[in-house]
Design a protein around this motif. Sequence first.
Motif, PDB file in Angstrom:
ATOM      1  N   PHE A  43     -12.300 -18.955 -10.272  1.00  0.00           N
ATOM      2  CA  PHE A  43     -11.918 -18.361  -8.984  1.00  0.00           C
ATOM      3  C   PHE A  43     -13.102 -18.313  -8.030  1.00  0.00           C
ATOM      4  CE2 PHE A  43     -11.836 -14.476  -6.394  1.00  0.00           C
ATOM      5  CZ  PHE A  43     -10.773 -14.797  -5.565  1.00  0.00           C
ATOM      6  N   TYR A  44     -14.253 -17.839  -8.508  1.00  0.00           N
ATOM      7  CA  TYR A  44     -15.428 -17.746  -7.647  1.00  0.00           C
ATOM      8  C   TYR A  44     -15.920 -19.124  -7.228  1.00  0.00           C
ATOM      9  CZ  TYR A  44     -15.658 -12.797  -8.750  1.00  0.00           C
ATOM     10  OH  TYR A  44     -15.369 -11.464  -8.880  1.00  0.00           O
ATOM     11  N   SER A  45     -15.818 -20.106  -8.101  1.00  0.00           N
ATOM     12  CA  SER A  45     -16.213 -21.473  -7.750  1.00  0.00           C
ATOM     13  C   SER A  45     -15.299 -22.039  -6.674  1.00  0.00           C
ATOM     14  CB  SER A  45     -16.180 -22.376  -8.978  1.00  0.00           C
ATOM     15  OG  SER A  45     -17.075 -21.927  -9.945  1.00  0.00           O
ATOM     16  N   TYR A  46     -14.001 -21.842  -6.830  1.00  0.00           N
ATOM     17  CA  TYR A  46     -13.046 -22.319  -5.825  1.00  0.00           C
ATOM     18  C   TYR A  46     -13.302 -21.638  -4.481  1.00  0.00           C
ATOM     19  CZ  TYR A  46      -8.720 -23.266  -3.375  1.00  0.00           C
ATOM     20  OH  TYR A  46      -7.810 -23.649  -2.435  1.00  0.00           O
ATOM     21  N   PHE A  47     -13.522 -20.325  -4.497  1.00  0.00           N
ATOM     22  CA  PHE A  47     -13.786 -19.580  -3.281  1.00  0.00           C
ATOM     23  C   PHE A  47     -15.055 -20.063  -2.602  1.00  0.00           C
ATOM     24  CE2 PHE A  47     -15.431 -15.816  -1.027  1.00  0.00           C
ATOM     25  CZ  PHE A  47     -14.367 -15.594  -0.167  1.00  0.00           C
ATOM     26  N   MET A  48     -16.102 -20.333  -3.376  1.00  0.00           N
ATOM     27  CA  MET A  48     -17.366 -20.808  -2.817  1.00  0.00           C
ATOM     28  C   MET A  48     -17.183 -22.170  -2.143  1.00  0.00           C
ATOM     29  SD  MET A  48     -20.977 -21.672  -4.673  1.00  0.00           S
ATOM     30  CE  MET A  48     -20.289 -23.091  -5.484  1.00  0.00           C
ATOM     31  N   TRP A  50     -14.402 -23.471  -1.002  1.00  0.00           N
ATOM     32  CA  TRP A  50     -13.535 -23.281   0.155  1.00  0.00           C
ATOM     33  C   TRP A  50     -14.340 -22.760   1.352  1.00  0.00           C
ATOM     34  CZ3 TRP A  50     -10.880 -18.336   1.543  1.00  0.00           C
ATOM     35  CH2 TRP A  50      -9.986 -18.510   2.605  1.00  0.00           C
ATOM     36  N   MET A  51     -15.197 -21.756   1.119  1.00  0.00           N
ATOM     37  CA  MET A  51     -16.003 -21.211   2.204  1.00  0.00           C
ATOM     38  C   MET A  51     -17.022 -22.220   2.712  1.00  0.00           C
ATOM     39  SD  MET A  51     -14.634 -18.429   2.879  1.00  0.00           S
ATOM     40  CE  MET A  51     -15.749 -17.901   4.131  1.00  0.00           C
ATOM     41  N   ILE A  52     -17.613 -23.014   1.817  1.00  0.00           N
ATOM     42  CA  ILE A  52     -18.559 -24.043   2.242  1.00  0.00           C
ATOM     43  C   ILE A  52     -17.854 -25.079   3.111  1.00  0.00           C
ATOM     44  CG2 ILE A  52     -19.926 -25.994   1.388  1.00  0.00           C
ATOM     45  CD1 ILE A  52     -20.805 -24.178  -0.907  1.00  0.00           C
ATOM     46  N   THR A  53     -16.631 -25.433   2.753  1.00  0.00           N
ATOM     47  CA  THR A  53     -15.863 -26.385   3.548  1.00  0.00           C
ATOM     48  C   THR A  53     -15.581 -25.832   4.939  1.00  0.00           C
ATOM     49  OG1 THR A  53     -14.820 -27.200   1.527  1.00  0.00           O
ATOM     50  CG2 THR A  53     -13.757 -27.757   3.600  1.00  0.00           C
ATOM     51  N   ILE A  54     -15.187 -24.576   5.026  1.00  0.00           N
ATOM     52  CA  ILE A  54     -14.896 -23.966   6.326  1.00  0.00           C
ATOM     53  C   ILE A  54     -16.162 -23.852   7.174  1.00  0.00           C
ATOM     54  CG2 ILE A  54     -14.202 -21.802   7.435  1.00  0.00           C
ATOM     55  CD1 ILE A  54     -12.158 -21.478   5.208  1.00  0.00           C
ATOM     56  N   ILE A  55     -17.250 -23.415   6.579  1.00  0.00           N
ATOM     57  CA  ILE A  55     -18.509 -23.283   7.323  1.00  0.00           C
ATOM     58  C   ILE A  55     -18.994 -24.650   7.803  1.00  0.00           C
ATOM     59  CG2 ILE A  55     -20.955 -22.677   7.093  1.00  0.00           C
ATOM     60  CD1 ILE A  55     -20.018 -20.407   5.198  1.00  0.00           C
ATOM     61  N   GLY A  56     -18.901 -25.642   6.931  1.00  0.00           N
ATOM     62  CA  GLY A  56     -19.315 -26.995   7.321  1.00  0.00           C
ATOM     63  C   GLY A  56     -18.450 -27.549   8.434  1.00  0.00           C
ATOM     64  N   TYR A  57     -17.159 -27.310   8.365  1.00  0.00           N
ATOM     65  CA  TYR A  57     -16.253 -27.784   9.416  1.00  0.00           C
ATOM     66  C   TYR A  57     -16.555 -27.091  10.743  1.00  0.00           C
ATOM     67  CZ  TYR A  57     -11.967 -28.850  11.946  1.00  0.00           C
ATOM     68  OH  TYR A  57     -11.067 -29.273  12.886  1.00  0.00           O
ATOM     69  N   SER A  58     -16.850 -25.794  10.698  1.00  0.00           N
ATOM     70  CA  SER A  58     -17.153 -25.038  11.917  1.00  0.00           C
ATOM     71  C   SER A  58     -18.452 -25.498  12.564  1.00  0.00           C
ATOM     72  CB  SER A  58     -17.260 -23.547  11.614  1.00  0.00           C
ATOM     73  OG  SER A  58     -16.051 -23.072  11.089  1.00  0.00           O
ATOM     74  N   MET A  59     -19.414 -25.890  11.747  1.00  0.00           N
ATOM     75  CA  MET A  59     -20.711 -26.310  12.271  1.00  0.00           C
ATOM     76  C   MET A  59     -20.801 -27.817  12.499  1.00  0.00           C
ATOM     77  SD  MET A  59     -23.154 -23.985   9.917  1.00  0.00           S
ATOM     78  CE  MET A  59     -24.228 -22.977  10.894  1.00  0.00           C
ATOM     79  N   GLY A  60     -19.766 -28.544  12.123  1.00  0.00           N
ATOM     80  CA  GLY A  60     -19.770 -29.990  12.313  1.00  0.00           C
ATOM     81  C   GLY A  60     -20.574 -30.745  11.270  1.00  0.00           C
ATOM     82  N   ILE A  61     -20.767 -30.155  10.111  1.00  0.00           N
ATOM     83  CA  ILE A  61     -21.525 -30.782   9.028  1.00  0.00           C
ATOM     84  C   ILE A  61     -20.523 -31.386   8.042  1.00  0.00           C
ATOM     85  CG2 ILE A  61     -23.202 -30.394   7.185  1.00  0.00           C
ATOM     86  CD1 ILE A  61     -24.134 -27.920   8.766  1.00  0.00           C
TER      87      ILE A  61
END
Length: 70
Positions: A43-48, A50-61
């Motif tokens: 669960f924690y791995s999936y959440f991590m 998922w959050m990395i994907t969202i942060i990267g998408y928001s920053m254009g990375i």
Amino acid sequence: MINWYIVFPIHYMCRLTMVDVKQDRYKNYYPLTFLISMIWISFYSYFMVWMITIIGYSMGIPDTVMGLTF
């Protein structure tokens, strides 16, 4: 003290859902505790991720750069 507040929700959820196998009356529950710990880790791995994907998408990375960074 700040670290304690950051880690407290994780520690609380683990203590709430897993039995303490160090106590004699629960020492035969170690397979269940192991299974629940694997579920929490997944669960924690999936959440991590998922959050990395969202942060990267928001920053254009790109996802590959974020994945290699974290």
